[in-house]
Design an enzyme around this catalytic site. Structure first.
Site, short mmCIF file in Angstrom:
data_model
loop_
_atom_site.label_atom_id
_atom_site.label_comp_id
_atom_site.label_asym_id
_atom_site.label_seq_id
_atom_site.Cartn_x
_atom_site.Cartn_y
_atom_site.Cartn_z
N TRP A 179 102.88 39.45 26.00
CA TRP A 179 102.74 38.13 25.53
C TRP A 179 102.43 36.89 25.76
O TRP A 179 102.49 36.73 27.52
CB TRP A 179 103.81 38.54 25.10
CG TRP A 179 104.63 39.48 23.84
CD1 TRP A 179 103.40 40.09 23.82
CD2 TRP A 179 105.14 39.44 23.27
NE1 TRP A 179 103.98 41.29 22.32
CE2 TRP A 179 104.95 40.40 22.10
CE3 TRP A 179 106.33 38.35 22.46
CZ2 TRP A 179 106.01 41.01 21.25
CZ3 TRP A 179 107.24 38.79 21.06
CH2 TRP A 179 106.60 40.19 21.26
N LYS A 216 99.68 38.50 21.85
CA LYS A 216 99.05 39.76 22.39
C LYS A 216 97.81 40.07 23.49
O LYS A 216 96.90 40.44 22.59
CB LYS A 216 99.31 40.92 21.61
CG LYS A 216 100.92 40.01 21.16
CD LYS A 216 101.60 41.03 20.23
CE LYS A 216 102.71 41.02 19.09
NZ LYS A 216 102.78 40.11 18.53
#
Ligand code: ADP
Length: 542
Positions: free
Chosen positions: A444, A439
């Protein structure tokens, strides 16, 4: 109104009965622990499974009692698949690559009563037997009279002595198809291992599905080499599907190196092989420098961890072998999706087809899937939005053995722990394990994507990407790399190699060259261990 068709339970014994009657002369070939090649037929498997069932009856084993194995892929292990389950007992395949403490824990948790093991695992059994009070019979999978002296293992018998004198006319019992047939513990990377307990029904349905043309496409014309171990998730169900289709089976035993696997493929006319990427890496590594070719191999199913695009391309373009990328897990028996093209894709240019082939594939009938957001809301199938992958179906776990770990389901769906996208055509692509996803600044980054680019570099043998704490971005990716023997590449060259292949912010912040990358008991990269190894590492950008 009920249908008026015959009701016959779906039992594993019916698979071996079928193979015996219709494909009795088809060969089963095994490389033995002793190193020689053993050959016999489906008729022999059936006969000897029945002898084994008699031996189990002779021990007064009850219905559903557990019989464990610590064994490679081979003919005696195959007999156990049918003899143990067919007679109503539960086959518990144990992964010998687990730590001995974990093996003892698992044997106790399963309350195994019999343990059958290959000679290679004698030292392992010597190390754990005193900690396994439920096991009352040890069986070494070896020839009659070949038991070594002074093993210190109580109640030890040679397999051939054990089943040798037994009659071969066993009448398989009939019972509820929902009865347990086999079990497999997950690797337990978090907490204690948990067992998936398969049933005769789930196994038989999975065997039908696995053989379908858009799945493994197995038939009586195939010679099949399961390199995937019979000690983990039933070798992806191949032994059962093989009996159902009457194909020839070829077992590699303990010899999984590139040379041994290649020789077996060629000598036995193997048309279809199944394995995890690391095994195929060894095979291609052996073939390329020697300029070797396959004469009969047509397709290979690769799964268990993401198959690097470079490998799919090498099989396809250099060797003319179709790679079927597959995804599944212990809790799913294990098959969930497989990647094959649809009719409409056949006219696409090769590179467009390749983009599809790189995905983990479409759901098999029997597996429902969806992706959901953190709040549980279902996400669109647009090929871009990623979410937690949930599945349900008749060969997917409903509960773990003895309720270990509580209720695994959420509104009837099983959360897989994987993060994925699904496109409008239903092709699923794994982004990551949810615990491995990186993250970075609210976005992501897929560790799989970072690894795939690294291994497409000609000097890279293996790569593993992990996230490192970063004061500004939360986490930033770095990639640990093992170089190919004799090959050279610098940190800067590799970072430059990423340019143009992925978004700038997804390029790792650093490259760490390592001797080896830690692998778990099922051949997957152990990121937890890698993170421990890198605990003193400092990001150059932090
Ligand atoms: P474990 O015992 O560690 O649960 P499994 O063999 O059940 O091992 O592994 C299942 C997991 O392996 C999946 O949830 C997924 O993360 C990973 N996996 C399996 N096949 C693939 C694939 N083709 N691509 C990416 N990941 C995969």
């Amino acid at each position: 109104m009920l249908g008026l068709m015959q009701s016959q339970p779906l039992l594993i014994s019916s698979l071996i009965d079928f193979a015996q009657r219709h494909h009795g002369d088809v060969e089963i070939v095994s490389r033995r622990v002793e190193g020689d090649i053993h050959r016999y037929t489906w008729a022999d498997v059936a006969r000897r499974s029945r002898q084994l069932a008699h031996a189990l009856d002779g021990m007064s084993l009850q219905f559903s009692d557990r019989v464990a194995t610590l064994a490679w892929n081979g003919y005696r292990h195959l007999e156990m698949y049918f003899g143990v389950s067919g007679s109503g007992r539960v086959l518990h395949t144990i992964n010998p690559r687990l730590h001995p403490e974990q093996i003892a824990w698992i044997a106790n948790h399963a309350e195994d009563q019999v343990l059958c093991f290959d000679a290679s695992f004698l030292p392992l059994v010597q190390a754990v037997h005193a900690k396994c009070p439920t096991i009352r019979q040890y069986v070494m999978l070896c020839d009659a009279g070949k038991l070594p002296e002074g093993t210190g293992i109580p109640n030890l018998v040679a397999y051939e002595d054990w089943i040798g004198g037994q009659p071969s006319d066993y009448q398989w019992p009939s019972f509820d198809e929902n009865s347990a047939s086999s079990m497999c513990y997950t690797s337990g990377t978090t907490g204690n291992p948990k067992a998936a307990l398969y049933s005769h029904r789930s196994t038989t349905l999975h065997a039908y599905a696995a053989a379908l043309p858009d799945v493994m496409n197995l038939s009586a014309r195939d010679s099949v080499l399961p390199v995937v171990p019979m000690f983990h998730v039933n070798a992806w169900g191949i032994p059962y599907s093989a009996a159902l289709t009457g194909c020839k089976l070829v077992f590699p035993g303990p010899a999984l190196d590139g040379k041994s696997v290649y020789e077996l493929i060629e000598a036995e006319g193997v048309t279809f092989a199944a394995g995890v990427p690391t095994v195929w890496q060894m095979l291609l590594g052996h073939m390329k420098p020697a300029g070797l070719r396959f004469s009969k191999l047509k397709r290979t199913v690769i799964g268990g961890s993401a198959c690097p695009p470079a490998m799919i391309r090498a099989f396809q373009e250099d060797y003319g072998v179709d790679v079927l990328h597959a995804w599944g897990m212990t809790e799913m028996s294990p098959l969930g999706t497989l990647c094959t093209l649809k009719n409409k894709h056949l006219a696409l240019p090769a590179d467009e087809q390749m983009k599809i082939r790189l995905k983990q594939g479409r759901a098999i009938y029997g597996v429902d899937m969806k992706i959901v957001a953190e709040d549980g809301k279902e996400l669109p199938w647009d090929g871009k939005t990623y979410g937690d992958l949930y599945v349900k179906g008749p060969w997917i776990v409903a509960e773990y053995f003895k309720g270990e770990g509580g209720d695994p389901l959420v509104d009837g769906w099983f959360p897989t722990g994987d993060v994925a996208t699904i496109d409008a055509e239903g092709y699923m692509q794994i982004t990551d394990r949810s615990k491995d996803v990186i993250k970075s600044g609210g976005e992501w980054i897929s560790s799989i994507d970072v690894e795939n680019i690294a291994v497409s570099h000609p000097a890279v043998a293996m790569a593993a990407c992990v996230g490192m704490r970063h004061p500004k971005w939360d986490e930033r990716p770095i990639v640990a790399v093992v170089k190919k023997p004799g090959a050279e590449v610098t940190r800067e060259e590799l970072l430059k190699f990423y340019e143009g292949k992925t978004a700038k912010w997804q390029i790792p912040d650093d490259v760490v060259f390592v001797e080896a990358i830690p692998l778990g008991a099922t051949g997957k990269i152990l990121k937890t261990r890698l993170r421990e190894q890198l605990k003193d590492y400092k990001l150059p950008t932090a």
